[in-house]
Design an enzyme around this catalytic site. Structure first.
Site, PDB file in Angstrom:
ATOM      1  N   ASN A 124      -7.268   1.790  -2.353  1.00 33.95           N
ATOM      2  CA  ASN A 124      -6.464   2.697  -3.176  1.00 33.95           C
ATOM      3  C   ASN A 124      -6.610   2.390  -4.663  1.00 33.95           C
ATOM      4  O   ASN A 124      -6.732   3.301  -5.479  1.00 33.95           O
ATOM      5  CB  ASN A 124      -4.990   2.643  -2.765  1.00 33.95           C
ATOM      6  N   GLY A 132       0.759  -1.237   0.000  1.00 32.43           N
ATOM      7  CA  GLY A 132       0.000   0.000   0.000  1.00 32.43           C
ATOM      8  C   GLY A 132       0.788   1.284   0.000  1.00 32.43           C
ATOM      9  O   GLY A 132       1.918   1.340   0.450  1.00 32.43           O
ATOM     10  N   SER A 133       0.134   2.287  -0.514  1.00 33.63           N
ATOM     11  CA  SER A 133       0.590   3.658  -0.456  1.00 33.63           C
ATOM     12  C   SER A 133      -0.601   4.533  -0.778  1.00 33.63           C
ATOM     13  O   SER A 133      -1.395   4.211  -1.666  1.00 33.63           O
ATOM     14  CB  SER A 133       1.704   3.921  -1.467  1.00 33.63           C
ATOM     15  N   GLY A 134      -0.704   5.634  -0.093  1.00 32.97           N
ATOM     16  CA  GLY A 134      -1.772   6.580  -0.369  1.00 32.97           C
ATOM     17  C   GLY A 134      -1.647   7.239  -1.724  1.00 32.97           C
ATOM     18  O   GLY A 134      -2.584   7.869  -2.208  1.00 32.97           O
ATOM     19  N   SER A 135      -0.497   7.087  -2.370  1.00 28.40           N
ATOM     20  CA  SER A 135      -0.279   7.666  -3.699  1.00 28.40           C
ATOM     21  C   SER A 135      -0.624   6.699  -4.824  1.00 28.40           C
ATOM     22  O   SER A 135      -0.590   7.074  -5.990  1.00 28.40           O
ATOM     23  CB  SER A 135       1.182   8.095  -3.837  1.00 28.40           C
TER      24      SER A 135
END
Length: 126
Positions: free
Chosen positions: A80, A51-54
């Site tokens: 996401n 995961g990554s918010g980007s």
């Protein structure tokens, strides 16, 4: 939605921010077992993402550019990716189908060379 294509089954989770190049669709993470593989026009199978918010921006950009998978099938849902796919659908009118299946179903699908996802969500080898 509907999708059909050759399968690319990933051995490990993939981050769509930093481990994937949206301009080309190539996995660029030097630590990923499938580094150098291209996800463009594939049915991408993996248990989960890293995961990554980007990630929504990266997957939306790949969808816009036409370098994204035709579909991504996961055993663990990822908000996401869902956000990125929805943004691409709304802003660009382009789509990448997302599906979430059980771990057992994912294991079964990994043996397929090509998959078809029907409008009703049925996933079959073709």
């Amino acid at each position: 939605g509907q999708a059909e294509g050759a399968v690319l089954s990933l051995d490990e989770p993939l981050s769509f921010w930093g481990a994937f190049e949206p301009r080309t669709g190539v996995i660029i993470d030097v630590h990923h077992p499938q580094r150098g593989a291209c996800v463009k026009d594939r049915i991408l199978l993996m248990t989960e993402t890293r995961g990554s918010g980007s990630a929504p921006g990266a997957i939306a950009e790949a969808i816009r550019l036409g370098t994204a998978p035709r579909a991504i099938i996961l055993a663990e849902a990822d908000i996401n990716l869902a956000i990125g796919a929805e943004v691409a659908a709304v802003l660009y009118g382009r789509h990448c189908l997302l599906a979430c299946v059980t771990h057992d179903e994912l294991a079964r699908l990994r043996g397929s060379e090509r998959l078809r996802i029907a409008a009703d969500g049925a996933i079959t080898a073709c």
